[in-house]
Design an enzyme around this catalytic site. Sequence first.
Site, PDB file in Angstrom:
ATOM      1  CG  HIS A 244      -0.289   0.076   2.475  1.00  0.00           C
ATOM      2  ND1 HIS A 244       0.365  -0.926   3.148  1.00  0.00           N
ATOM      3  CD2 HIS A 244      -0.217   1.265   3.455  1.00  0.00           C
ATOM      4  CE1 HIS A 244       0.893  -0.651   4.301  1.00  0.00           C
ATOM      5  NE2 HIS A 244       0.476   0.550   4.668  1.00  0.00           N
ATOM      6  CG  ASP A 245       2.116   3.297   3.008  1.00  0.00           C
ATOM      7  OD1 ASP A 245       1.236   4.147   2.063  1.00  0.00           O
ATOM      8  OD2 ASP A 245       2.229   3.484   4.148  1.00  0.00           O
ATOM      9  CE  LYS A 248       4.418   6.629   3.704  1.00  0.00           C
ATOM     10  NZ  LYS A 248       4.275   6.026   5.254  1.00  0.00           N
ATOM     11  CG  HIS A 273       2.379   7.734  -0.027  1.00  0.00           C
ATOM     12  ND1 HIS A 273       1.642   8.754   0.780  1.00  0.00           N
ATOM     13  CD2 HIS A 273       1.726   6.628   0.115  1.00  0.00           C
ATOM     14  CE1 HIS A 273       0.799   8.165   1.383  1.00  0.00           C
ATOM     15  NE2 HIS A 273       0.756   6.829   1.365  1.00  0.00           N
ATOM     16  CG  HIS A 299      -3.288   3.342   1.222  1.00  0.00           C
ATOM     17  ND1 HIS A 299      -2.528   3.521  -0.011  1.00  0.00           N
ATOM     18  CD2 HIS A 299      -2.806   3.864   2.366  1.00  0.00           C
ATOM     19  CE1 HIS A 299      -1.412   4.311   0.240  1.00  0.00           C
ATOM     20  NE2 HIS A 299      -1.433   4.238   1.641  1.00  0.00           N
ATOM     21  CG  HIS A 300      -3.836   7.828   2.370  1.00  0.00           C
ATOM     22  ND1 HIS A 300      -3.894   7.415   3.875  1.00  0.00           N
ATOM     23  CD2 HIS A 300      -2.611   7.323   1.794  1.00  0.00           C
ATOM     24  CE1 HIS A 300      -2.537   6.937   4.100  1.00  0.00           C
ATOM     25  NE2 HIS A 300      -1.850   6.838   3.182  1.00  0.00           N
ATOM     26  CG  ASP A 328      -2.353   2.439   6.768  1.00  0.00           C
ATOM     27  OD1 ASP A 328      -1.369   1.999   7.285  1.00  0.00           O
ATOM     28  OD2 ASP A 328      -2.259   3.359   5.942  1.00  0.00           O
TER      29      ASP A 328
HETATM   30 FE   LIG Z   1      -0.163   5.470   2.766  1.00  0.00          FE
END
Ligand SMILES: [Fe+2]
Length: 376
Positions: A244-245, A248, A273, A299-300, A328
């Site tokens: 998911h991240d 980054k 990201h 996811h955000h 998360d």
């Molecule tokens: Fe994230």
Amino acid sequence: MKAAQNALLEALVDTGIMLSSERSIDALLERTVDAARELFGAEGASLYLAEEGSLNFKIFRNPALEEKIGPDGVRETYRMRPIAICPGSIAGYAAHSAAPLVVADVYDIPAEAPYRFNTSFDELSGYRTRNVAAQPLVTRGGGVVGVLQLVNVKDVRALSGPLLRALGAFGAQAAIAVENTLLTDKLKRSQYETITRLAAAAELKDPDTGDHIRRISDYSRRIAIAAGLSSDDAEVVYYASPLHDVGKIAIPDDILLKPGKLTDDEWLVMKTHTTAGAEILKNPESALVAAAHNIALCHHERYDGKGYPGGVKGDDIPLLSRIVSVADVFDALTSRRPYKEPFPLETAVEMIVSGAEKGQFDPDVVNAFVREFAAT
Ligand SMILES: [Fe+2]
């Protein structure tokens, strides 16, 4: 006789197809013993897998015994130690010789036979074992991956000739299915390792990342199952959520690692990201990477449309992303951070529920989450 043989042959083919389509090893073993009991008219059946030079007991089905002593009694009786692959026991003999062994009367084994029947099960359970047929699961390469053991076959004298060959064919089918499923499991484990290492690379500077990634996987899968998703979808979210991240990796260190509050401009960069992750995972060729793409991108996002990067709303946000966003945030709440202590589980659950009430999360996903986590 011919008709009975044809029926058995048909049943064998059906079983082969059924077994080859089963992907979970536990479910496969269960289906194998059920099919074996049915096909060969046995009261009970158990299955051992060959692991590190021994036979490890995996599964047992015997409704007559289960009725007599209950599921706890069965567990107690079958808390078994591994059996050596040597001729001293019935299952060990079959595995060692890679040939079936039919013992028509386990209490009347000739003294010169190298194997013995372990009477402790009958003594513990009060069950009376009359006969046992042990069929090794032999792969095409000749390896023995386990032993199928039938107990109290109705017509044990008939278990010779064509019927014994049918049992051999059944064992071979089960062996291939077991071998394939174990291989797939191994492949999946290595795939998961690759995914988590890639995910960790994106957040390398955070020492807690490895645990965070594993927790996200675990939480996402549990929520998915509680929400009634199929086991395939639950598996996809388990494997895809660690990424998911991943975006980054594209965020400059001075922003990603900044100890204090981000400025508005820095925050705008930080938010990218999501799109950077989607860029890494774009044009997927597998369902897994397609899910990872959606999760990285969304996811955000918030259920009320006030999230980022797209401001997508409600069910337009992919379901697996809605699940991972709960996982998360829940992990962030329950983890120690340099600037905060972990919240207690109950408080964290309440905060997620209030997040749903304020429009952050999908209420259905949060209901499933509460069912799964409030009880633990
Ligand atoms: Fe994230």
